[in-house]
Design a protein around this motif. Sequence first.
Motif, PDB file in Angstrom:
ATOM      1  N   UNK A  62     -29.302  28.380   4.368  1.00  8.13           N
ATOM      2  CA  UNK A  62     -30.484  27.765   4.951  1.00  8.13           C
ATOM      3  C   UNK A  62     -30.215  26.590   5.871  1.00  8.13           C
ATOM      4  N   UNK A  63     -31.241  25.761   5.994  1.00  7.13           N
ATOM      5  CA  UNK A  63     -31.210  24.625   6.905  1.00  7.13           C
ATOM      6  C   UNK A  63     -31.664  23.365   6.180  1.00  7.13           C
ATOM      7  N   UNK A  64     -31.438  22.239   6.834  1.00  6.49           N
ATOM      8  CA  UNK A  64     -31.870  20.945   6.306  1.00  6.49           C
ATOM      9  C   UNK A  64     -32.421  20.148   7.488  1.00  6.49           C
ATOM     10  N   UNK A  65     -33.393  19.272   7.212  1.00 12.81           N
ATOM     11  CA  UNK A  65     -33.884  18.389   8.259  1.00 12.81           C
ATOM     12  C   UNK A  65     -32.753  17.476   8.717  1.00 12.81           C
ATOM     13  N   UNK A  66     -32.634  17.291  10.024  1.00 13.87           N
ATOM     14  CA  UNK A  66     -31.550  16.478  10.584  1.00 13.87           C
ATOM     15  C   UNK A  66     -31.635  15.024  10.127  1.00 13.87           C
ATOM     16  N   UNK A  67     -32.836  14.457  10.053  1.00 16.19           N
ATOM     17  CA  UNK A  67     -32.961  13.051   9.655  1.00 16.19           C
ATOM     18  C   UNK A  67     -32.607  12.845   8.178  1.00 16.19           C
ATOM     19  N   UNK A  68     -32.888  13.842   7.350  1.00 13.87           N
ATOM     20  CA  UNK A  68     -32.514  13.734   5.934  1.00 13.87           C
ATOM     21  C   UNK A  68     -31.004  13.886   5.776  1.00 13.87           C
ATOM     22  N   UNK A  98     -20.540  17.945   9.635  1.00 14.19           N
ATOM     23  CA  UNK A  98     -20.745  16.618  10.236  1.00 14.19           C
ATOM     24  C   UNK A  98     -20.440  16.675  11.738  1.00 14.19           C
ATOM     25  N   UNK A  99     -19.424  17.417  12.101  1.00 13.97           N
ATOM     26  CA  UNK A  99     -19.091  17.582  13.515  1.00 13.97           C
ATOM     27  C   UNK A  99     -20.195  18.341  14.250  1.00 13.97           C
ATOM     28  N   UNK A 100     -20.758  19.367  13.606  1.00 14.22           N
ATOM     29  CA  UNK A 100     -21.871  20.096  14.212  1.00 14.22           C
ATOM     30  C   UNK A 100     -23.091  19.191  14.358  1.00 14.22           C
ATOM     31  N   UNK A 101     -23.317  18.333  13.355  1.00 13.21           N
ATOM     32  CA  UNK A 101     -24.433  17.377  13.431  1.00 13.21           C
ATOM     33  C   UNK A 101     -24.294  16.504  14.680  1.00 13.21           C
ATOM     34  N   UNK A 102     -23.139  15.885  14.858  1.00 14.44           N
ATOM     35  CA  UNK A 102     -22.947  14.968  15.984  1.00 14.44           C
ATOM     36  C   UNK A 102     -22.999  15.691  17.327  1.00 14.44           C
ATOM     37  N   UNK A 103     -22.661  16.980  17.354  1.00 15.94           N
ATOM     38  CA  UNK A 103     -22.717  17.719  18.618  1.00 15.94           C
ATOM     39  C   UNK A 103     -24.159  17.952  19.074  1.00 15.94           C
ATOM     40  N   UNK A 104     -25.104  17.746  18.182  1.00 16.04           N
ATOM     41  CA  UNK A 104     -26.517  17.976  18.501  1.00 16.04           C
ATOM     42  C   UNK A 104     -27.319  16.683  18.575  1.00 16.04           C
ATOM     43  N   UNK A 105     -26.644  15.554  18.655  1.00 17.90           N
ATOM     44  CA  UNK A 105     -27.305  14.247  18.731  1.00 17.90           C
ATOM     45  C   UNK A 105     -26.995  13.597  20.070  1.00 17.90           C
ATOM     46  N   UNK A 106     -28.024  13.045  20.701  1.00 20.32           N
ATOM     47  CA  UNK A 106     -27.857  12.257  21.933  1.00 20.32           C
ATOM     48  C   UNK A 106     -28.403  10.866  21.669  1.00 20.32           C
ATOM     49  N   UNK A 107     -27.591   9.853  21.945  1.00 19.61           N
ATOM     50  CA  UNK A 107     -28.008   8.471  21.710  1.00 19.61           C
ATOM     51  C   UNK A 107     -28.909   8.004  22.842  1.00 19.61           C
ATOM     52  N   UNK A 108     -30.054   7.441  22.479  1.00 17.03           N
ATOM     53  CA  UNK A 108     -31.009   6.924  23.448  1.00 17.03           C
ATOM     54  C   UNK A 108     -30.787   5.412  23.503  1.00 17.03           C
ATOM     55  N   UNK A 109     -30.272   4.867  24.613  1.00 19.88           N
ATOM     56  CA  UNK A 109     -29.838   3.477  24.646  1.00 19.88           C
ATOM     57  C   UNK A 109     -30.951   2.436  24.534  1.00 19.88           C
ATOM     58  N   UNK A 110     -32.157   2.751  24.931  1.00 21.75           N
ATOM     59  CA  UNK A 110     -33.210   1.741  24.928  1.00 21.75           C
ATOM     60  C   UNK A 110     -33.878   1.585  23.574  1.00 21.75           C
ATOM     61  N   UNK A 111     -34.132   2.693  22.903  1.00 20.51           N
ATOM     62  CA  UNK A 111     -34.814   2.632  21.608  1.00 20.51           C
ATOM     63  C   UNK A 111     -33.844   2.614  20.433  1.00 20.51           C
ATOM     64  N   UNK A 112     -32.616   3.076  20.666  1.00 22.10           N
ATOM     65  CA  UNK A 112     -31.660   3.199  19.567  1.00 22.10           C
ATOM     66  C   UNK A 112     -31.823   4.497  18.797  1.00 22.10           C
TER      67      UNK A 112
END
Length: 127
Positions: A63-69, A25-39
């Motif tokens: 393996x890997x998993x899709x980030x949105x899933x 979960x920490x690795x997930x959040x380290x790869x996310x940037x919040x876009x303020x206009x679109x959310x």
Amino acid sequence: MTLTDKKLSDRMKAIRAMRPTVPIVERFWSKVRLEPFSGCWLWVGGRTADGYGMLGIGTREQGTVYAHIFSYTIHKGHVPKGLELDHLCRIRHCANPDHVEPVTRFQNFLRGNHPYAIRLRKKIGWQ
């Protein structure tokens, strides 16, 4: 495998075992940037050729998993069986669980921008 290769392989395994593991979960959040206009939660990690974010879930064998899933699963629960997630924002690398909706594969196709889907929507009068 030669003796030198075995020693190197054993050494690499020992190094990996000593390396601290970061919770997924920490690795997930380290790869996310919040876009303020679109959310959108824009994925800045690895992506597929189609632009979907990918998150490694452990070792290469795991393996890997899709980030949105992954995001949908940790925030809202599992995707219902027989359904897939459709990006309502149309941004494939968005990982915001509020920007996806579980739909059938056919619904997801009809909502897309494929020329056949556009023609089919017009033909059946589906918006």
